[in-house]
Design a protein around this motif. Structure first.
Motif, mmCIF file in Angstrom:
data_model
loop_
_atom_site.group_PDB
_atom_site.id
_atom_site.type_symbol
_atom_site.label_atom_id
_atom_site.label_comp_id
_atom_site.label_asym_id
_atom_site.label_seq_id
_atom_site.Cartn_x
_atom_site.Cartn_y
_atom_site.Cartn_z
ATOM 1 N N LYS A 45 0.830 -1.210 0.000
ATOM 2 C CA LYS A 45 0.000 0.000 0.000
ATOM 3 C C LYS A 45 0.862 1.257 0.000
ATOM 4 O O LYS A 45 0.576 2.226 -0.709
ATOM 5 C CB LYS A 45 -0.924 -0.009 1.215
ATOM 6 N N ALA A 46 1.933 1.237 0.775
ATOM 7 C CA ALA A 46 2.791 2.412 0.889
ATOM 8 C C ALA A 46 3.519 2.727 -0.407
ATOM 9 O O ALA A 46 3.768 3.898 -0.728
ATOM 10 C CB ALA A 46 3.799 2.216 2.019
ATOM 11 N N THR A 47 3.894 1.706 -1.167
ATOM 12 C CA THR A 47 4.672 1.913 -2.396
ATOM 13 C C THR A 47 3.815 1.912 -3.660
ATOM 14 O O THR A 47 4.280 2.359 -4.705
ATOM 15 C CB THR A 47 5.748 0.828 -2.547
ATOM 16 N N GLY A 48 2.610 1.385 -3.569
ATOM 17 C CA GLY A 48 1.783 1.256 -4.762
ATOM 18 C C GLY A 48 2.126 0.056 -5.610
ATOM 19 O O GLY A 48 1.675 -0.042 -6.762
ATOM 20 N N ALA A 49 2.897 -0.871 -5.067
ATOM 21 C CA ALA A 49 3.302 -2.066 -5.821
ATOM 22 C C ALA A 49 2.280 -3.181 -5.665
ATOM 23 O O ALA A 49 1.541 -3.233 -4.676
ATOM 24 C CB ALA A 49 4.668 -2.549 -5.337
ATOM 25 N N GLY A 50 2.285 -4.087 -6.606
ATOM 26 C CA GLY A 50 1.378 -5.224 -6.537
ATOM 27 C C GLY A 50 1.783 -6.252 -5.507
ATOM 28 O O GLY A 50 0.933 -6.924 -4.910
ATOM 29 N N HIS A 51 3.090 -6.399 -5.280
ATOM 30 C CA HIS A 51 3.592 -7.415 -4.366
ATOM 31 C C HIS A 51 4.799 -6.874 -3.613
ATOM 32 O O HIS A 51 5.644 -6.184 -4.187
ATOM 33 C CB HIS A 51 4.001 -8.687 -5.118
ATOM 34 N N GLY A 164 9.625 6.489 0.102
ATOM 35 C CA GLY A 164 8.911 7.740 0.308
ATOM 36 C C GLY A 164 9.159 8.802 -0.735
ATOM 37 O O GLY A 164 8.522 9.865 -0.708
ATOM 38 N N THR A 165 10.061 8.546 -1.679
ATOM 39 C CA THR A 165 10.338 9.516 -2.741
ATOM 40 C C THR A 165 9.265 9.452 -3.811
ATOM 41 O O THR A 165 8.930 8.381 -4.320
ATOM 42 C CB THR A 165 11.722 9.249 -3.363
ATOM 43 N N ARG A 166 8.736 10.605 -4.141
ATOM 44 C CA ARG A 166 7.746 10.714 -5.206
ATOM 45 C C ARG A 166 8.405 11.294 -6.453
ATOM 46 O O ARG A 166 9.279 12.152 -6.373
ATOM 47 C CB ARG A 166 6.573 11.595 -4.782
ATOM 48 N N ARG A 167 7.984 10.771 -7.598
ATOM 49 C CA ARG A 167 8.481 11.291 -8.867
ATOM 50 C C ARG A 167 7.300 11.424 -9.819
ATOM 51 O O ARG A 167 6.221 10.905 -9.544
ATOM 52 C CB ARG A 167 9.559 10.373 -9.433
ATOM 53 N N SER A 168 7.498 12.087 -10.908
ATOM 54 C CA SER A 168 6.402 12.420 -11.813
ATOM 55 C C SER A 168 5.526 11.213 -12.113
ATOM 56 O O SER A 168 5.995 10.199 -12.638
ATOM 57 C CB SER A 168 6.968 12.974 -13.130
ATOM 58 N N GLY A 169 4.257 11.304 -11.724
ATOM 59 C CA GLY A 169 3.294 10.261 -12.037
ATOM 60 C C GLY A 169 3.301 9.062 -11.126
ATOM 61 O O GLY A 169 2.572 8.101 -11.366
ATOM 62 N N GLY A 170 4.106 9.063 -10.051
ATOM 63 C CA GLY A 170 4.133 7.893 -9.181
ATOM 64 C C GLY A 170 5.160 8.033 -8.081
ATOM 65 O O GLY A 170 5.518 9.138 -7.681
ATOM 66 N N LEU A 258 6.726 1.996 9.688
ATOM 67 C CA LEU A 258 6.017 2.298 8.447
ATOM 68 C C LEU A 258 4.789 3.157 8.701
ATOM 69 O O LEU A 258 4.434 4.006 7.872
ATOM 70 C CB LEU A 258 5.632 1.002 7.739
ATOM 71 N N SER A 259 4.145 2.973 9.829
ATOM 72 C CA SER A 259 2.956 3.779 10.146
ATOM 73 C C SER A 259 3.307 5.255 10.322
ATOM 74 O O SER A 259 2.428 6.113 10.276
ATOM 75 C CB SER A 259 2.286 3.247 11.421
ATOM 76 N N LYS A 260 4.583 5.558 10.511
ATOM 77 C CA LYS A 260 5.042 6.936 10.686
ATOM 78 C C LYS A 260 5.754 7.477 9.447
ATOM 79 O O LYS A 260 6.392 8.540 9.507
ATOM 80 C CB LYS A 260 5.981 7.014 11.897
ATOM 81 N N LEU A 261 5.683 6.759 8.331
ATOM 82 C CA LEU A 261 6.460 7.130 7.151
ATOM 83 C C LEU A 261 6.171 8.563 6.704
ATOM 84 O O LEU A 261 7.101 9.336 6.421
ATOM 85 C CB LEU A 261 6.194 6.152 6.002
ATOM 86 N N ASP A 262 4.915 8.948 6.612
ATOM 87 C CA ASP A 262 4.596 10.298 6.147
ATOM 88 C C ASP A 262 5.235 11.356 7.044
ATOM 89 O O ASP A 262 5.750 12.377 6.556
ATOM 90 C CB ASP A 262 3.080 10.500 6.099
ATOM 91 N N VAL A 265 9.047 11.362 6.372
ATOM 92 C CA VAL A 265 9.353 12.004 5.088
ATOM 93 C C VAL A 265 9.263 13.517 5.227
ATOM 94 O O VAL A 265 10.151 14.261 4.777
ATOM 95 C CB VAL A 265 8.402 11.490 3.995
ATOM 96 N N ALA A 266 8.185 13.981 5.850
ATOM 97 C CA ALA A 266 7.989 15.422 5.997
ATOM 98 C C ALA A 266 9.114 16.060 6.807
ATOM 99 O O ALA A 266 9.619 17.141 6.454
ATOM 100 C CB ALA A 266 6.643 15.698 6.671
ATOM 101 N N ARG A 267 9.536 15.399 7.876
ATOM 102 C CA ARG A 267 10.593 15.977 8.707
ATOM 103 C C ARG A 267 11.921 16.021 7.967
ATOM 104 O O ARG A 267 12.675 17.007 8.067
ATOM 105 C CB ARG A 267 10.742 15.167 10.002
ATOM 106 N N ARG A 268 12.242 14.994 7.224
ATOM 107 C CA ARG A 268 13.487 15.001 6.460
ATOM 108 C C ARG A 268 13.464 16.107 5.410
ATOM 109 O O ARG A 268 14.489 16.762 5.162
ATOM 110 C CB ARG A 268 13.714 13.630 5.812
ATOM 111 N N ARG A 269 12.327 16.335 4.808
ATOM 112 C CA ARG A 269 12.221 17.424 3.828
ATOM 113 C C ARG A 269 12.362 18.774 4.509
ATOM 114 O O ARG A 269 12.984 19.700 3.951
ATOM 115 C CB ARG A 269 10.896 17.316 3.078
ATOM 116 N N GLU A 270 11.801 18.934 5.704
ATOM 117 C CA GLU A 270 11.937 20.197 6.433
ATOM 118 C C GLU A 270 13.400 20.485 6.762
ATOM 119 O O GLU A 270 13.874 21.624 6.582
ATOM 120 C CB GLU A 270 11.126 20.134 7.731
#
Length: 388
Positions: A45-51, A164-170, A258-262, A265-270
């Motif tokens: 769920k976190a990565t959007g992968a099938g497996h 946690g890295t997002r790139r264009s379209g995914g 994993l439940s704290k991933l968001d 990610v936000a803190r590392r970006r800050e």
């Protein structure tokens, strides 16, 4: 020194993490239990992968992915030279041959052009390509995948820095550009499991093979048995695998993390933004690595490019002076092709230039804003820049 020492990276563990591990310690399953399936479903769920396939560490993930894709004796695989040695070593574990790609000196990342150069030097069919998402930034996977597919090469994204890295379209790990992506949960990574790893893929058949290979190659699927499926004890070994299982204790910690991933990610970006603003005042001889377009990275590392020679100093002197001020730093990485095991004489000028100037400074979730400003001041002190 009254202020706490700031290493370049460290884990963040809270009471919820401790409770998750304690809960498992009180159950019947310390390994091969329900925590593995629970984590894998959450990671999908976190990565959007099938497996998702959990395993014992990031190196095991690389080895399993290549073995699962059929890399074997003499097969050519392309690895960027700026990476941890595990990326290349996993090829050798399979009996393959490593050809090193150069990188963009501004980012440390393999590009389509450096991949094309490595493929030309390899002089034969390429079985697999292993792009490395250094520090949290993703390679230009659309361009790399396009070239790889032209040559019929499999792709294993080394994503150990980039959960946690997002790139264009995914996002990294969703499988749009690769056959498999690998992750590490070493304590300095964004998610910590003590030791742990995972592979994501959208190929159901590959996922099933990886699950079998991580547990010695043993199958318990009755439809595959050559012996009597009525025997309740029967399990059969059909191919050589390894003991690369992740214990439930580690998986429980990882699930809590994993439940704290968001939040992570936000803190590392800050923190990276504080650094960006601070180092913008330092001029051309001390600057962050270049940024890839159309990305929102989860920064695993914050890498400065420092022209030590132009500043009349050396990296050793800078690192020692920072340590005296309570600031840890590290170099990511010595170009792997120059290591004694590989001793590859290929001239890779982009990697040489990147290595000449790179220095990783502290970046971890437990840092405060004041910690980041302290690092900026310390770097300014030892490089002769006034941090405003």
């Amino acid at each position: 020194m009254s202020e706490r020492f700031l290493p370049y990276g460290r884990q963040f563990i809270d009471e919820a993490d401790i409770a998750a591990v304690t809960r498992v310690l009180k159950t019947d399953f310390l390994t091969c239990g329900p925590e593995i399936d629970r984590f894998e479903r959450a990671f999908e769920k976190a990565t959007g992968a099938g497996h998702a396939i959990a395993c014992s560490n990031g190196t095991a993930a690389l080895h399993l992915a290549l073995a699962g894709l059929g890399v074997g004796d003499g097969d050519i695989c392309i690895v960027p030279t700026i990476t941890f040695v595990a990326t290349a070593n996993a090829v050798l574990y399979c009996g393959g041959r490593v050809f090193f790609a150069d990188v963009d000196p501004a980012t440390g990342l393999m590009t389509r052009a450096t991949l094309a150069d490595a493929m030309a030097r390899a002089g034969g069919p390429v079985k697999a390509i292993l792009p490395v998402h250094l520090g949290g930034q993703s390679c230009d996977m659309a361009a790399i995948a396009d070239l790889a597919r032209e040559h019929g090469a499999a792709i294993v994204e080394d994503s150990c820095h980039a959960i946690g890295t997002r790139r264009s379209g995914g996002q990294v790990g969703d499988g749009r550009f690769c056959d498999a992506a690998t992750f590490s949960f070493h304590p300095v990574k964004t998610l910590a499991a003590g030791e742990g790893g995972a592979i994501t893929t959208n190929d159901a058949e590959l996922a099933e093979r990886l699950r079998r290979l991580r547990s010695h190659g043993i199958t318990r699927e009755t439809g595959e048995f050559i012996g009597d499926p009525a025997e309740p004890w029967r399990q059969e070994l059909h191919e050589l695998g390894w003991n690369y299982r992740l214990p439930d204790i580690n998986a429980a910690l990882l699930g809590s993390q994993l439940s704290k991933l968001d939040r992570f990610v936000a803190r590392r970006r800050e923190l990276a933004s504080i650094y960006d603003r601070g180092f913008a005042r330092f001029g051309e001889h001390v600057r962050p690595i270049a940024r890839m377009p159309d990305q929102d990275p989860c920064w695993h590392l914050y890498v400065l490019r420092i022209d030590f020679e132009a500043l009349g100093t050396t990296r050793i002197e800078v690192m020692n002076a920072l340590r005296e001020r309570g600031i840890g730093s590290q170099v990511h990485y010595i170009p792997v092709h120059t290591q004694k095991l590989y001793d590859d004489p290929s001239p890779l000028p982009g990697a040489a230039e990147y290595y000449r100037t790179c220095l990783s400074i502290p970046l971890f979730v437990g840092m405060t804003d004041d910690d980041a400003h302290r690092v900026i001041r310390a770097v300014g002190d030892v490089t002769g820049h006034k941090a405003l």
